[in-house]
Design a protein around this motif. Structure first.
Motif, PDB file in Angstrom:
ATOM      1  N   ASP A  94      47.899 -12.438   3.292  1.00  0.00           N
ATOM      2  CA  ASP A  94      46.706 -12.941   3.836  1.00  0.00           C
ATOM      3  C   ASP A  94      45.634 -12.146   3.264  1.00  0.00           C
ATOM      4  O   ASP A  94      45.384 -11.264   3.917  1.00  0.00           O
ATOM      5  N   VAL A  95      44.822 -12.460   2.410  1.00  0.00           N
ATOM      6  CA  VAL A  95      43.663 -11.859   1.908  1.00  0.00           C
ATOM      7  C   VAL A  95      42.394 -12.327   2.416  1.00  0.00           C
ATOM      8  O   VAL A  95      41.960 -13.729   2.076  1.00  0.00           O
ATOM      9  N   THR A  96      41.377 -11.751   2.852  1.00  0.00           N
ATOM     10  CA  THR A  96      40.129 -12.219   3.226  1.00  0.00           C
ATOM     11  C   THR A  96      39.169 -11.325   2.452  1.00  0.00           C
ATOM     12  O   THR A  96      39.372 -10.103   1.984  1.00  0.00           O
ATOM     13  N   THR A  97      37.826 -11.934   2.166  1.00  0.00           N
ATOM     14  CA  THR A  97      37.024 -11.113   1.293  1.00  0.00           C
ATOM     15  C   THR A  97      35.518 -11.159   2.091  1.00  0.00           C
ATOM     16  O   THR A  97      35.196 -12.033   2.789  1.00  0.00           O
ATOM     17  N   ARG A  98      34.620 -10.113   1.560  1.00  0.00           N
ATOM     18  CA  ARG A  98      33.254 -10.144   1.970  1.00  0.00           C
ATOM     19  C   ARG A  98      32.534  -9.450   1.054  1.00  0.00           C
ATOM     20  O   ARG A  98      32.994  -8.502   0.235  1.00  0.00           O
ATOM     21  N   THR A  99      31.349 -10.152   0.572  1.00  0.00           N
ATOM     22  CA  THR A  99      30.547  -9.571  -0.423  1.00  0.00           C
ATOM     23  C   THR A  99      29.327  -9.087  -0.133  1.00  0.00           C
ATOM     24  O   THR A  99      28.745  -9.446   0.809  1.00  0.00           O
ATOM     25  N   SER A 100      28.895  -8.113  -0.717  1.00  0.00           N
ATOM     26  CA  SER A 100      27.254  -7.444  -0.429  1.00  0.00           C
ATOM     27  C   SER A 100      26.852  -7.086  -1.549  1.00  0.00           C
ATOM     28  O   SER A 100      27.596  -6.593  -2.580  1.00  0.00           O
ATOM     29  N   TRP A 101      25.543  -6.976  -1.755  1.00  0.00           N
ATOM     30  CA  TRP A 101      24.783  -6.195  -2.907  1.00  0.00           C
ATOM     31  C   TRP A 101      24.758  -4.792  -2.517  1.00  0.00           C
ATOM     32  O   TRP A 101      24.580  -4.328  -3.638  1.00  0.00           O
ATOM     33  N   SER A 102      24.881  -4.339  -1.458  1.00  0.00           N
ATOM     34  CA  SER A 102      24.878  -3.190  -0.872  1.00  0.00           C
ATOM     35  C   SER A 102      26.263  -2.237  -1.115  1.00  0.00           C
ATOM     36  O   SER A 102      27.042  -2.468  -0.269  1.00  0.00           O
ATOM     37  N   GLU A 103      26.299  -1.263  -1.896  1.00  0.00           N
ATOM     38  CA  GLU A 103      27.336  -0.222  -1.891  1.00  0.00           C
ATOM     39  C   GLU A 103      27.386   0.318  -0.687  1.00  0.00           C
ATOM     40  O   GLU A 103      28.523   0.652  -0.199  1.00  0.00           O
TER      41      GLU A 103
END
Length: 303
Positions: free
Chosen positions: A122-131
């Motif tokens: 079960d893979v969930t993701t989160r994206t952000s411009w900030s490293e």
């Protein structure tokens, strides 16, 4: 006396029964014992919860307040107990990975490979411009892995206790409109683009400073650098408003020509990070291997 759930159950039982006698029978207590317990509860809550009359008891305003909360709390706690019991006795649990990433196709390629290699995960993701934000989420235990990067040889983001491993290094390329005068030049000298405006995706790494330094070494100062989302960068390049900066894995896009810069004045290191205290070494090695396998598949598919 500390208020406990059993006290709320007692108050609710009295209200449901309508009298201390009937409530005592339902609870399996002697009436004097129930009366004494009710007095202790009332002292803890600061006032009487019921008014007595010849037909039984009626809740006071304070009693109604307590009952309103009891009717919410008691079912919620019962549901929590049932859920916890089911969870604890489940035959097995589906493995879970929480993966964060910045922009770019590598995250999608990694997810695809993980789905093929371990379809039950079960893979969930989160994206952000900030490293830095992704690194903080790793440190706080809110992500398992972060797919991000750094400009050139800059250090990885976040605290030292995180583990970072290099996936690959991309040369930074330029994207031009197909009808741009330099669209057929391969490679392009950075100095040939001195009069252009520029576009790149945002971030909190040193990329913008490194780009300005590369332009200075080429003998010019960039006129303007738009930091905006990928779709806007592509549009600005397509209409000839700006030259876009992108990685070698940038996907083929109608109306856009991607060209390398002579001498590779800028590079981007793709990194995978995790917290060593929360991730098993074997799992980390497998996720890293899948990320490293995904990159050349992307790179070789780009003209």
């Amino acid at each position: 006396m500390e208020l406990e759930l059993r006290h709320l159950r007692t108050v609710r039982a009295i209200a449901d029964a309508g009298s201390l006698t009937r409530a005592a029978t339902a609870l399996g207590l002697a009436q004097p014992a129930l009366s004494a317990q009710l007095k202790r509860i009332e002292r803890a809550l600061g006032g009487p919860l019921f008014e007595r009359h010849r037909h039984g008891v009626r809740a006071t305003a304070l009693g109604e307040l307590v009952l309103d909360h009891a009717r919410v709390l008691l079912p919620a706690v019962a549901e929590l107990q049932q859920e916890a019991t089911r969870f604890a006795h489940a035959p097995r649990h589906t493995p879970r990975l929480r993966i964060g990433g910045t922009h770019g196709p590598l995250l999608g390629a990694l997810l695809d490979r993980l789905a093929q290699a371990a379809p039950g995960i079960d893979v969930t993701t989160r994206t952000s411009w900030s490293e830095r934000e992704l690194a903080d989420l790793l440190a706080e235990g809110r992500l398992d892995y972060a797919l991000t990067g750094t400009c050139g040889s800059a250090p990885p983001p976040g605290p030292d206790r995180l583990t970072w491993r290099e996936i690959a290094v991309d040369p930074v390329c330029v994207m031009l409109a197909d009808d741009h005068p330099l669209a057929h030049t391969d490679p392009i000298e950075l100095a040939e683009l001195a009069g252009q405006e520029w576009a790149c995706v945002p971030g909190d790494s040193c990329f913008a400073d490194c780009f300005t330094a590369a332009c200075a070494r080429a003998g010019f100062t960039p006129r303007r650098l738009y930091e905006t989302d990928t779709a806007s960068c592509v549009h600005l390049a397509q209409v000839g408003r700006a030259v876009g900066l992108c990685r070698a894995t940038f996907p083929s896009t109608p109306g856009i020509t991607v060209r390398p810069l002579a001498g590779t004045p800028l590079t981007w290191r793709h990194l995978l990070g995790w917290h060593p205290a929360t991730q098993h070494p074997d799992t980390a090695a497998q996720v890293l291997a899948q990320a490293r396998a995904a990159h050349p598949t992307l790179a070789t598919s780009r003209p």
